[in-house]
Design a protein around this motif. Structure first.
Motif, short mmCIF file in Angstrom:
data_model
loop_
_atom_site.label_atom_id
_atom_site.label_comp_id
_atom_site.label_asym_id
_atom_site.label_seq_id
_atom_site.Cartn_x
_atom_site.Cartn_y
_atom_site.Cartn_z
N PHE A 49 -31.13 14.99 78.79
CA PHE A 49 -32.55 14.82 79.13
C PHE A 49 -33.10 13.75 78.21
O PHE A 49 -32.74 13.70 77.04
CB PHE A 49 -33.34 16.12 78.93
N GLY A 50 -33.95 12.89 78.71
CA GLY A 50 -34.50 11.83 77.88
C GLY A 50 -35.87 11.38 78.32
O GLY A 50 -36.35 11.74 79.39
N VAL A 51 -36.52 10.61 77.46
CA VAL A 51 -37.78 9.92 77.75
C VAL A 51 -37.46 8.43 77.64
O VAL A 51 -37.25 7.91 76.55
CB VAL A 51 -38.88 10.33 76.75
N TRP A 52 -37.40 7.78 78.76
CA TRP A 52 -36.90 6.40 78.85
C TRP A 52 -38.06 5.46 79.10
O TRP A 52 -38.71 5.51 80.14
CB TRP A 52 -35.92 6.33 80.01
N PRO A 53 -38.36 4.54 78.16
CA PRO A 53 -39.43 3.57 78.40
C PRO A 53 -39.13 2.71 79.64
O PRO A 53 -37.98 2.32 79.87
CB PRO A 53 -39.44 2.71 77.14
N LEU A 54 -40.16 2.42 80.41
CA LEU A 54 -40.00 1.61 81.61
C LEU A 54 -39.36 0.27 81.28
O LEU A 54 -38.53 -0.24 82.04
CB LEU A 54 -41.36 1.41 82.31
N SER A 55 -39.71 -0.32 80.13
CA SER A 55 -39.13 -1.62 79.75
C SER A 55 -37.61 -1.51 79.57
O SER A 55 -36.88 -2.44 79.93
CB SER A 55 -39.78 -2.15 78.48
N MET A 56 -37.12 -0.39 79.05
CA MET A 56 -35.67 -0.21 78.88
C MET A 56 -35.00 -0.01 80.24
O MET A 56 -33.89 -0.51 80.47
CB MET A 56 -35.38 0.96 77.95
N SER A 60 -32.05 -2.35 81.89
CA SER A 60 -30.79 -1.82 82.43
C SER A 60 -30.57 -2.21 83.88
O SER A 60 -29.45 -2.48 84.29
CB SER A 60 -30.76 -0.30 82.30
N CYS A 61 -31.64 -2.24 84.65
CA CYS A 61 -31.51 -2.54 86.08
C CYS A 61 -31.55 -4.03 86.40
O CYS A 61 -30.83 -4.49 87.28
CB CYS A 61 -32.61 -1.83 86.86
N PHE A 62 -32.44 -4.75 85.68
CA PHE A 62 -32.71 -6.14 86.08
C PHE A 62 -32.48 -7.17 84.98
O PHE A 62 -32.66 -8.36 85.21
CB PHE A 62 -34.16 -6.26 86.57
N GLY A 63 -32.16 -6.71 83.76
CA GLY A 63 -31.93 -7.65 82.66
C GLY A 63 -33.19 -8.31 82.14
O GLY A 63 -33.13 -9.39 81.57
N GLN A 64 -34.33 -7.65 82.32
CA GLN A 64 -35.61 -8.18 81.84
C GLN A 64 -36.49 -7.02 81.41
O GLN A 64 -36.25 -5.88 81.79
CB GLN A 64 -36.30 -9.00 82.94
N ARG A 107 -21.68 -1.00 86.99
CA ARG A 107 -21.43 -1.82 85.81
C ARG A 107 -21.47 -0.92 84.59
O ARG A 107 -22.08 0.15 84.62
CB ARG A 107 -22.43 -2.97 85.69
N THR A 108 -20.84 -1.36 83.53
CA THR A 108 -20.77 -0.56 82.32
C THR A 108 -21.88 -0.97 81.36
O THR A 108 -22.02 -2.15 81.03
CB THR A 108 -19.39 -0.70 81.65
N GLU A 109 -22.68 0.02 80.97
CA GLU A 109 -23.79 -0.20 80.04
C GLU A 109 -23.24 -0.31 78.61
O GLU A 109 -22.12 0.13 78.34
CB GLU A 109 -24.78 0.97 80.13
N PRO A 110 -24.04 -0.86 77.68
CA PRO A 110 -23.57 -1.01 76.29
C PRO A 110 -23.14 0.31 75.65
O PRO A 110 -22.30 0.32 74.76
CB PRO A 110 -24.77 -1.60 75.57
N GLY A 123 -39.24 7.39 95.24
CA GLY A 123 -39.46 6.56 94.06
C GLY A 123 -38.76 7.00 92.80
O GLY A 123 -39.13 6.60 91.71
N VAL A 124 -37.71 7.82 92.93
CA VAL A 124 -36.91 8.21 91.77
C VAL A 124 -35.77 7.21 91.63
O VAL A 124 -35.12 6.85 92.62
CB VAL A 124 -36.37 9.65 91.93
N LEU A 125 -35.54 6.75 90.41
CA LEU A 125 -34.41 5.87 90.12
C LEU A 125 -33.17 6.74 90.06
O LEU A 125 -33.07 7.63 89.21
CB LEU A 125 -34.65 5.14 88.79
N VAL A 126 -32.24 6.53 90.99
CA VAL A 126 -31.05 7.38 91.10
C VAL A 126 -29.83 6.60 90.67
O VAL A 126 -29.65 5.44 91.06
CB VAL A 126 -30.86 7.88 92.55
N GLY A 127 -29.00 7.24 89.84
CA GLY A 127 -27.77 6.61 89.39
C GLY A 127 -26.55 7.40 89.83
O GLY A 127 -26.56 8.63 89.82
#
Length: 136
Positions: A49-56, A60-64, A107-110, A123-127
């Motif tokens: 479970f996490g609290v993920w800032p929109l900027s992060m 992760s999704c768009f590189g910006q 793709r593999t995240e850091p 509108g849920v970001l699904v992975g």
């Protein structure tokens, strides 16, 4: 496709301090901090479970740092764990053949998680995920 479990769930917030205050101070969850990301692994009933800032999430999704205006801003993310990277890639291809559009393919995240993401109708970001540490 065979989903093994929910790999993770995180709220996505423009105000990480306010959200973390709710989960840490009000609800008393023992969240750890890594950069601006607050989380706990092995959460009872889920693996993360996490609290993920929109900027992060945007990075992760768009590189910006900014979420693109053309894509509705998510307020949550959920990740479904698969058996391995091959199963994840096969699931992506299966969903694409059925018309699903992805924000990005596998793709593999850091941090070592391999993931492909798309937006749900609500509108849920699904992975679709393979996190090696969940299989140890």
């Amino acid at each position: 496709m065979k989903i093994k479990c929910i790999a993770g769930f995180a709220s996505i917030t423009k105000d990480p301090e306010a959200s973390a205050s709710l989960y840490q101070k009000v609800l008393g969850l023992p969240l750890e901090t890594m950069d601006d990301y607050r989380f706990m692994d092995k959460f009872p009933g889920a693996n993360h479970f996490g609290v993920w800032p929109l900027s992060m999430a945007a990075r992760s999704c768009f590189g910006q740092d900014e979420w693109p205006e053309r894509v509705p801003e998510p307020t949550a993310t959920i990740e479904f764990e698969l058996a391995d990277v091959a199963a994840l890639e096969a699931a992506v291809q299966e969903m694409k053949q059925n018309g699903q559009e992805f924000l990005h393919e596998a793709r593999t995240e850091p941090w070592g998680q391999t993931i492909a993401r798309f937006m749900s109708p609500e509108g849920v970001l699904v992975g679709l995920s393979y996190a090696p540490w969940l299989h140890e």
